[in-house]
Design an enzyme around this catalytic site. Structure first.
Site, PDB file in Angstrom:
ATOM      1  N   GLY A 178       0.765  -1.240   0.000  1.00 13.96           N
ATOM      2  CA  GLY A 178       0.000   0.000   0.000  1.00 13.96           C
ATOM      3  C   GLY A 178       0.794   1.288   0.000  1.00 13.96           C
TER       4      GLY A 178
ATOM      5  N   GLU B 228       4.121  -6.628   1.618  1.00 12.01           N
ATOM      6  CA  GLU B 228       3.686  -7.040   0.270  1.00 12.01           C
ATOM      7  C   GLU B 228       3.613  -5.820  -0.652  1.00 12.01           C
ATOM      8  OE1 GLU B 228      -0.195  -8.599   1.066  1.00 12.01           O
ATOM      9  OE2 GLU B 228       0.528 -10.354   2.140  1.00 12.01           O
ATOM     10  N   PRO B 229       4.706  -5.140  -0.907  1.00 13.57           N
ATOM     11  CA  PRO B 229       4.637  -3.934  -1.725  1.00 13.57           C
ATOM     12  C   PRO B 229       4.561  -4.244  -3.228  1.00 13.57           C
ATOM     13  CG  PRO B 229       6.907  -4.364  -1.143  1.00 13.57           C
ATOM     14  CD  PRO B 229       6.087  -5.449  -0.497  1.00 13.57           C
ATOM     15  N   GLY B 230       3.773  -3.478  -3.932  1.00 15.16           N
ATOM     16  CA  GLY B 230       3.718  -3.593  -5.389  1.00 15.16           C
ATOM     17  C   GLY B 230       4.140  -2.269  -5.995  1.00 15.16           C
ATOM     18  N   ARG B 231       3.241  -1.289  -5.868  1.00 15.92           N
ATOM     19  CA  ARG B 231       3.431   0.023  -6.498  1.00 15.92           C
ATOM     20  C   ARG B 231       4.766   0.692  -6.126  1.00 15.92           C
ATOM     21  NH1 ARG B 231      -1.218   2.973  -7.783  1.00 15.92           N
ATOM     22  NH2 ARG B 231      -2.277   1.712  -6.207  1.00 15.92           N
TER      23      ARG B 231
ATOM     24  N   ARG C 271      -6.062   2.812 -15.600  1.00 11.21           N
ATOM     25  CA  ARG C 271      -6.157   3.523 -14.311  1.00 11.21           C
ATOM     26  C   ARG C 271      -6.893   4.867 -14.402  1.00 11.21           C
ATOM     27  NH1 ARG C 271      -2.621   5.035 -11.123  1.00 11.21           N
ATOM     28  NH2 ARG C 271      -3.626   4.218  -9.266  1.00 11.21           N
TER      29      ARG C 271
ATOM     30  N   TYR D  21     -10.244   4.707 -12.193  1.00 16.02           N
ATOM     31  CA  TYR D  21     -10.167   5.352 -10.873  1.00 16.02           C
ATOM     32  C   TYR D  21     -10.051   6.874 -10.956  1.00 16.02           C
ATOM     33  CZ  TYR D  21      -8.330   0.648  -9.835  1.00 16.02           C
ATOM     34  OH  TYR D  21      -8.134  -0.699  -9.740  1.00 16.02           O
TER      35      TYR D  21
ATOM     36  N   CYS E  86     -13.870   3.262 -28.201  1.00 17.98           N
ATOM     37  CA  CYS E  86     -15.211   3.821 -28.282  1.00 17.98           C
ATOM     38  C   CYS E  86     -15.861   3.909 -26.912  1.00 17.98           C
ATOM     39  CB  CYS E  86     -16.049   2.960 -29.214  1.00 17.98           C
ATOM     40  SG  CYS E  86     -15.251   2.823 -30.805  1.00 17.98           S
TER      41      CYS E  86
ATOM     42  N   TYR F  12       0.175  -1.780 -12.060  1.00 18.05           N
ATOM     43  CA  TYR F  12      -1.233  -1.812 -12.483  1.00 18.05           C
ATOM     44  C   TYR F  12      -1.438  -1.164 -13.844  1.00 18.05           C
ATOM     45  CZ  TYR F  12      -1.311  -2.834  -7.524  1.00 18.05           C
ATOM     46  OH  TYR F  12      -1.026  -3.376  -6.285  1.00 18.05           O
TER      47      TYR F  12
HETATM   48  N1  LLP Z   1      -1.253  -7.117  -0.686  1.00 22.33           N
HETATM   49  C1  LLP Z   1      -2.565  -7.276  -0.932  1.00 22.33           C
HETATM   50  C2  LLP Z   1      -3.309  -8.277  -0.174  1.00 22.33           C
HETATM   51  C3  LLP Z   1      -3.179  -6.468  -1.892  1.00 22.33           C
HETATM   52  O1  LLP Z   1      -4.477  -6.622  -2.129  1.00 22.33           O
HETATM   53  C4  LLP Z   1      -2.416  -5.513  -2.612  1.00 22.33           C
HETATM   54  C5  LLP Z   1      -3.030  -4.668  -3.618  1.00 22.33           C
HETATM   55  C6  LLP Z   1      -1.044  -5.396  -2.336  1.00 22.33           C
HETATM   56  C7  LLP Z   1      -0.507  -6.212  -1.354  1.00 22.33           C
HETATM   57  C8  LLP Z   1      -0.140  -4.429  -3.035  1.00 22.33           C
HETATM   58  O2  LLP Z   1      -0.489  -3.115  -2.819  1.00 22.33           O
HETATM   59  P1  LLP Z   1       0.453  -1.906  -3.328  1.00 22.33           P
HETATM   60  O3  LLP Z   1       1.727  -1.957  -2.531  1.00 22.33           O
HETATM   61  O4  LLP Z   1       0.722  -2.111  -4.773  1.00 22.33           O
HETATM   62  O5  LLP Z   1      -0.353  -0.701  -3.079  1.00 22.33           O
HETATM   63  N2  LLP Z   1      -5.469  -1.487  -9.320  1.00 22.33           N
HETATM   64  C9  LLP Z   1      -5.292  -0.482  -8.298  1.00 22.33           C
HETATM   65  C10 LLP Z   1      -4.572  -0.991  -7.100  1.00 22.33           C
HETATM   66  C11 LLP Z   1      -5.219  -2.207  -6.486  1.00 22.33           C
HETATM   67  C12 LLP Z   1      -4.434  -2.786  -5.370  1.00 22.33           C
HETATM   68  C13 LLP Z   1      -4.988  -4.094  -4.982  1.00 22.33           C
HETATM   69  N3  LLP Z   1      -4.283  -4.719  -3.914  1.00 22.33           N
HETATM   70  C14 LLP Z   1      -4.584   0.720  -8.898  1.00 22.33           C
HETATM   71  O6  LLP Z   1      -4.337   0.713 -10.103  1.00 22.33           O
HETATM   72  O7  LLP Z   1      -4.307   1.689  -8.203  1.00 22.33           O
END
Ligand code: LLP
Length: 404
Positions: free
Chosen positions: A233, A268-271, A307, A311, A338, A367
């Protein structure tokens, strides 16, 4: 990204040249940005060396996952497909956690067979199902329980996950029942308490609050969790003006928590790992002018990057060749699809643009490609990895024959 002689580059590569050679739209990733992000993430929490599980949903590219693995990260997956991809990238199953509210029987079975680090369960029904499958295999399976801490992450409502109206995790009452259930089961080894309150979080206070809730519930259940999985997050700056997440304060809050609870932290970082690593380059197909606006019609659409449409998310757009002259009318960047929501951005006083120019859409590493689709039967873009002066095709552009 950097301008040199008014031309935009990723590392040593001029983006206009990429467009010429590989076509558009194209996702371009910077290897060194990825490396820097991972180092700084580790540095931020160095004092307690967490297990860092990259959220595969944010970017599923096999080559990028292989690089992420080389930096020592594990994976957070939410489907069998993601689990298979993480394993294919060479990530050790002992560093993989499986989250998600709707794991099917076959997904649970597959994860148990692969002996992953943790299956983080999100309901009584799921824990019973894991228990049953584990019993049938005569195995003791490591599980986590996802708590819904009812904490407002102060982010977009569509990407908030930790409030009681959200489907994720379980409330305190069910959590306590689940701990009891696990303790009584011969086939479940309860090791983890997990949470994830949302995405693109820029304020550390919700994290602080979340830790307080966890602290309270641990005291209530009086159970020693081997792991506390704090989810991901961590937000990034999509604009120059965004204020950064205060990692120092988050770190302090966790350290305070750890003084009381001797557990290993999982993230659990993604972004925050991959967001600013990616740029989508696109060619201007047409420019359509009306009284108020210039519509810049791109060859990238909402199927390539959803995105903004989904959003209302902001992704900055910059020219690949800088010019002085600005236009007075609004410049509106739109895709060819379209749908009226197939729109990326409206800007005032943007520089003059011409048909066939190449523009860059920023910070699309997370994403972006992972949420792309074949809507309007458009092939998915190519993905390229740039390191210094080297360019590697890390996913080919889809061909029509792939789906027709
Ligand atoms: N762990 C869990 C259980 C999650 O559901 C998520 C993201 C993450 C980790 C990673 O979160 P991050 O570090 O990337 O914020 N599609 C949306 C974001 C959806 C996130 C869903 N869960 C967007 O484009 O902003």
């Amino acid at each position: 990204m950097i301008y040199i002689n008014k031309k935009l580059r990723i590392e040593n590569i001029n983006l206009v040249n990429i467009a010429k050679k590989y076509g558009t739209p194209a996702y371009c990733y910077s290897y060194n940005q990825l490396k820097d992000n991972i180092s700084s993430f580790k540095r931020n929490f160095a004092s307690f060396s967490p297990i860092i599980c990259f959220a595969v949903k944010s970017n599923t590219n096999l080559r990028l996952l292989k690089e992420i693995k080389k930096f020592g990260l594990g994976a957070d997956v939410v489907s069998q497909g993601e689990l298979m991809m993480a394993i294919k990238a060479g990530i050790n199953p002992k560093k993989i956690v499986f989250s998600g509210v709707g794991k099917s029987t076959s997904e649970i079975t597959y994860a148990i067979d692969k002996r992953i680090l943790l299956l983080n369960a999100e309901s009584m029904s799921e824990i019973k199902k894991i228990d049953k499958i584990a019993r049938s295999k005569n195995r003791k399976v490591k599980v986590g329980l996802r708590l819904n801490p009812n904490t407002d992450a102060k982010t977009l409502s569509q990407i908030s996950t930790g409030k009681k109206e959200n489907k994720f995790g379980v409330n305190e009452k069910t959590f306590i029942e689940l701990v009891k259930y696990c303790k009584n089961s011969k086939n479940l080894d309860l090791q983890c308490l997990s949470v994830h309150i949302g995405s693109q979080i820029l304020n550390y206070r919700p994290y602080e609050k979340m830790l307080k809730v966890i602290d309270k519930i641990i005291s209530k259940v009086n159970y020693k969790f081997e792991f506390i999985d704090l989810g991901g997050g961590m937000g990034i700056s999509y604009t120059d003006k965004t204020k950064q997440l205060n990692y120092r304060k988050y770190n302090i809050a966790i350290k305070k928590f750890l003084k009381k609870h001797n557990s290993k932290i999982i993230f659990e970082p993604g972004r925050s790992i991959i967001g600013n690593v990616g740029t989508l380059i696109s060619r201007i197909i047409y420019i359509k002018r009306n009284e108020k606006k210039n519509f810049i019609i791109l060859d990238a659409g909402m199927n390539d990057l959803i995105r903004p449409a989904l959003y209302g998310a902001f992704h900055n757009i910059v020219p690949t060749i800088r010019k002085q002259r600005k236009v007075k009318k609004i410049t509106e960047f739109v895709g060819p699809i379209c749908e009226s929501t197939d729109k990326f951005l409206s800007l005032k006083k943007f520089q003059e643009l011409n048909e066939n120019d190449i523009i860059a859409i920023c910070d699309v590493g997370a994403y972006g490609m992972s949420l792309s689709s074949n809507y309007n039967l458009r092939p998915k873009p190519i993905e390229l990895l740039i390191e210094g002066s080297k360019i590697k095709v890390i996913r080919k552009r889809q061909k029509y024959t792939d789906f027709i």
